[in-house]
Motif scaffolding. Sequence first.
Motif, PDB file in Angstrom:
ATOM      1  N   ASN A 135     -17.338  16.044 -11.967  1.00  0.00           N
ATOM      2  CA  ASN A 135     -17.501  14.631 -12.284  1.00  0.00           C
ATOM      3  C   ASN A 135     -17.242  13.872 -10.994  1.00  0.00           C
ATOM      4  OD1 ASN A 135     -16.080  11.914 -12.935  1.00  0.00           O
ATOM      5  ND2 ASN A 135     -17.246  12.415 -14.764  1.00  0.00           N
ATOM      6  N   VAL A 136     -18.229  13.109 -10.532  1.00  0.00           N
ATOM      7  CA  VAL A 136     -18.102  12.330  -9.302  1.00  0.00           C
ATOM      8  C   VAL A 136     -17.991  10.861  -9.693  1.00  0.00           C
ATOM      9  CG1 VAL A 136     -19.194  11.700  -7.117  1.00  0.00           C
ATOM     10  CG2 VAL A 136     -19.472  14.018  -8.031  1.00  0.00           C
ATOM     11  N   ALA A 137     -16.892  10.222  -9.314  1.00  0.00           N
ATOM     12  CA  ALA A 137     -16.675   8.822  -9.665  1.00  0.00           C
ATOM     13  C   ALA A 137     -16.203   8.050  -8.442  1.00  0.00           C
ATOM     14  CB  ALA A 137     -15.630   8.712 -10.774  1.00  0.00           C
ATOM     15  N   PRO A 138     -16.843   6.907  -8.163  1.00  0.00           N
ATOM     16  CA  PRO A 138     -16.346   6.082  -7.058  1.00  0.00           C
ATOM     17  C   PRO A 138     -14.960   5.551  -7.411  1.00  0.00           C
ATOM     18  CG  PRO A 138     -18.191   5.011  -8.180  1.00  0.00           C
ATOM     19  CD  PRO A 138     -17.996   6.343  -8.825  1.00  0.00           C
ATOM     20  N   THR A 139     -14.123   5.379  -6.402  1.00  0.00           N
ATOM     21  CA  THR A 139     -12.788   4.850  -6.655  1.00  0.00           C
ATOM     22  C   THR A 139     -12.876   3.336  -6.813  1.00  0.00           C
ATOM     23  OG1 THR A 139     -12.340   4.666  -4.296  1.00  0.00           O
ATOM     24  CG2 THR A 139     -11.608   6.668  -5.378  1.00  0.00           C
ATOM     25  N   SER A 140     -11.945   2.802  -7.564  1.00  0.00           N
ATOM     26  CA  SER A 140     -11.894   1.355  -7.733  1.00  0.00           C
ATOM     27  C   SER A 140     -11.223   0.729  -6.517  1.00  0.00           C
ATOM     28  CB  SER A 140     -11.113   1.000  -8.998  1.00  0.00           C
ATOM     29  OG  SER A 140      -9.753   1.344  -8.816  1.00  0.00           O
ATOM     30  N   ALA A 141     -11.280  -0.563  -6.403  1.00  0.00           N
ATOM     31  CA  ALA A 141     -10.666  -1.260  -5.271  1.00  0.00           C
ATOM     32  C   ALA A 141      -9.167  -1.018  -5.229  1.00  0.00           C
ATOM     33  CB  ALA A 141     -10.963  -2.753  -5.348  1.00  0.00           C
ATOM     34  N   SER A 142      -8.499  -1.010  -6.376  1.00  0.00           N
ATOM     35  CA  SER A 142      -7.052  -0.793  -6.383  1.00  0.00           C
ATOM     36  C   SER A 142      -6.721   0.640  -5.986  1.00  0.00           C
ATOM     37  CB  SER A 142      -6.457  -1.114  -7.745  1.00  0.00           C
ATOM     38  OG  SER A 142      -6.995  -0.268  -8.735  1.00  0.00           O
ATOM     39  N   GLU A 143      -7.532   1.600  -6.422  1.00  0.00           N
ATOM     40  CA  GLU A 143      -7.310   2.981  -6.014  1.00  0.00           C
ATOM     41  C   GLU A 143      -7.521   3.127  -4.512  1.00  0.00           C
ATOM     42  OE1 GLU A 143      -8.496   5.914  -9.644  1.00  0.00           O
ATOM     43  OE2 GLU A 143     -10.124   4.803  -8.700  1.00  0.00           O
ATOM     44  N   GLN A 144      -8.513   2.423  -3.982  1.00  0.00           N
ATOM     45  CA  GLN A 144      -8.777   2.510  -2.551  1.00  0.00           C
ATOM     46  C   GLN A 144      -7.603   1.941  -1.761  1.00  0.00           C
ATOM     47  OE1 GLN A 144     -12.565   0.748  -1.650  1.00  0.00           O
ATOM     48  NE2 GLN A 144     -13.704   2.404  -2.595  1.00  0.00           N
ATOM     49  N   ARG A 145      -7.042   0.845  -2.232  1.00  0.00           N
ATOM     50  CA  ARG A 145      -5.916   0.230  -1.522  1.00  0.00           C
ATOM     51  C   ARG A 145      -4.723   1.177  -1.497  1.00  0.00           C
ATOM     52  NH1 ARG A 145      -3.943  -5.368  -3.514  1.00  0.00           N
ATOM     53  NH2 ARG A 145      -6.010  -5.897  -2.773  1.00  0.00           N
ATOM     54  N   SER A 146      -4.372   1.787  -2.629  1.00  0.00           N
ATOM     55  CA  SER A 146      -3.228   2.696  -2.646  1.00  0.00           C
ATOM     56  C   SER A 146      -3.545   3.998  -1.916  1.00  0.00           C
ATOM     57  CB  SER A 146      -2.784   2.985  -4.079  1.00  0.00           C
ATOM     58  OG  SER A 146      -3.793   3.675  -4.776  1.00  0.00           O
ATOM     59  N   ALA A 147      -4.794   4.399  -1.906  1.00  0.00           N
ATOM     60  CA  ALA A 147      -5.178   5.632  -1.225  1.00  0.00           C
ATOM     61  C   ALA A 147      -5.166   5.472   0.287  1.00  0.00           C
ATOM     62  CB  ALA A 147      -6.562   6.080  -1.686  1.00  0.00           C
ATOM     63  N   GLU A 148      -5.245   4.241   0.784  1.00  0.00           N
ATOM     64  CA  GLU A 148      -5.245   4.025   2.228  1.00  0.00           C
ATOM     65  C   GLU A 148      -3.967   4.526   2.872  1.00  0.00           C
ATOM     66  OE1 GLU A 148      -6.096  -0.047   3.058  1.00  0.00           O
ATOM     67  OE2 GLU A 148      -8.099   0.086   2.195  1.00  0.00           O
ATOM     68  N   GLN A 149      -2.901   4.614   2.114  1.00  0.00           N
ATOM     69  CA  GLN A 149      -1.661   5.131   2.663  1.00  0.00           C
ATOM     70  C   GLN A 149      -1.777   6.628   2.911  1.00  0.00           C
ATOM     71  OE1 GLN A 149       1.249   3.969  -0.167  1.00  0.00           O
ATOM     72  NE2 GLN A 149       1.056   1.803   0.283  1.00  0.00           N
ATOM     73  N   ARG A 150      -2.572   7.330   2.085  1.00  0.00           N
ATOM     74  CA  ARG A 150      -2.731   8.776   2.241  1.00  0.00           C
ATOM     75  C   ARG A 150      -3.905   9.123   3.144  1.00  0.00           C
ATOM     76  NH1 ARG A 150      -2.090   8.814  -3.667  1.00  0.00           N
ATOM     77  NH2 ARG A 150      -4.333   8.712  -3.637  1.00  0.00           N
ATOM     78  N   ALA A 151      -4.999   8.407   2.991  1.00  0.00           N
ATOM     79  CA  ALA A 151      -6.209   8.701   3.753  1.00  0.00           C
ATOM     80  C   ALA A 151      -6.899   7.387   4.069  1.00  0.00           C
ATOM     81  CB  ALA A 151      -7.125   9.597   2.923  1.00  0.00           C
ATOM     82  N   GLU A 152      -7.606   7.351   5.157  1.00  0.00           N
ATOM     83  CA  GLU A 152      -8.188   6.096   5.606  1.00  0.00           C
ATOM     84  C   GLU A 152      -9.314   5.583   4.725  1.00  0.00           C
ATOM     85  OE1 GLU A 152      -9.197   5.777   9.666  1.00  0.00           O
ATOM     86  OE2 GLU A 152      -7.339   6.693  10.310  1.00  0.00           O
ATOM     87  N   LYS A 153     -10.163   6.443   4.200  1.00  0.00           N
ATOM     88  CA  LYS A 153     -11.347   5.954   3.511  1.00  0.00           C
ATOM     89  C   LYS A 153     -11.728   6.797   2.299  1.00  0.00           C
ATOM     90  CE  LYS A 153     -13.832   8.379   7.007  1.00  0.00           C
ATOM     91  NZ  LYS A 153     -14.488   8.448   8.205  1.00  0.00           N
ATOM     92  N   VAL A 154     -10.816   6.915   1.354  1.00  0.00           N
ATOM     93  CA  VAL A 154     -11.126   7.626   0.122  1.00  0.00           C
ATOM     94  C   VAL A 154     -12.138   6.789  -0.655  1.00  0.00           C
ATOM     95  CG1 VAL A 154     -10.190   8.401  -2.084  1.00  0.00           C
ATOM     96  CG2 VAL A 154      -8.921   8.822   0.027  1.00  0.00           C
ATOM     97  N   THR A 155     -13.277   7.373  -0.952  1.00  0.00           N
ATOM     98  CA  THR A 155     -14.336   6.627  -1.621  1.00  0.00           C
ATOM     99  C   THR A 155     -14.672   7.165  -3.009  1.00  0.00           C
ATOM    100  OG1 THR A 155     -16.055   7.997  -0.590  1.00  0.00           O
ATOM    101  CG2 THR A 155     -15.411   5.968   0.563  1.00  0.00           C
ATOM    102  N   HIS A 156     -14.323   8.420  -3.297  1.00  0.00           N
ATOM    103  CA  HIS A 156     -14.678   9.032  -4.571  1.00  0.00           C
ATOM    104  C   HIS A 156     -13.570   9.956  -5.071  1.00  0.00           C
ATOM    105  CE1 HIS A 156     -18.621   7.772  -3.160  1.00  0.00           C
ATOM    106  NE2 HIS A 156     -19.031   7.873  -4.412  1.00  0.00           N
ATOM    107  N   ARG A 157     -13.494  10.059  -6.414  1.00  0.00           N
ATOM    108  CA  ARG A 157     -12.655  11.052  -7.086  1.00  0.00           C
ATOM    109  C   ARG A 157     -13.605  12.084  -7.645  1.00  0.00           C
ATOM    110  NH1 ARG A 157      -7.468   9.344  -9.101  1.00  0.00           N
ATOM    111  NH2 ARG A 157      -7.616  10.903 -10.720  1.00  0.00           N
ATOM    112  N   ILE A 158     -13.429  13.322  -7.259  1.00  0.00           N
ATOM    113  CA  ILE A 158     -14.270  14.397  -7.782  1.00  0.00           C
ATOM    114  C   ILE A 158     -13.369  15.312  -8.602  1.00  0.00           C
ATOM    115  CG2 ILE A 158     -15.719  16.371  -7.195  1.00  0.00           C
ATOM    116  CD1 ILE A 158     -16.696  14.793  -4.782  1.00  0.00           C
TER     117      ILE A 158
END
Length: 107
Positions: free
Chosen positions: A38-61
């Motif tokens: 299942n490939v799903a784009p991340t939401s804006a809030s997920e992207q903001r919190s993910a920036e601490q772990r990785a610079e440009k998380v764009t999808h949840r697979i």
Amino acid sequence: MRAGELRSRLVVESPQRISDGAGGAVTSWLETATIWANVAPTSASEQRSAEQRAEKVTHRITLRYRNDINATMRFVGNGRIFNIEAIINEAERDQWLVCLCAEGITA
């Protein structure tokens, strides 16, 4: 997640360093497996919190649990490349893997 939600066919690739014959090496990608996910784009809030772990998380697979997937690998499907940034064994039950990925080409 239900198995019916795994609608995207993806190829799992792992990097392989190959000698270029001149004393150096180049990275080539070796097909490791073909999976349903299942490939799903991340939401804006997920992207903001993910920036601490990785610079440009764009999808949840999300895929069925496998013990041979690691963060050096990538997924390829429909002409798109998803580089794995982090892997989560959801609820640590060995049922589902959630991979946070950045879309695009990296060396």
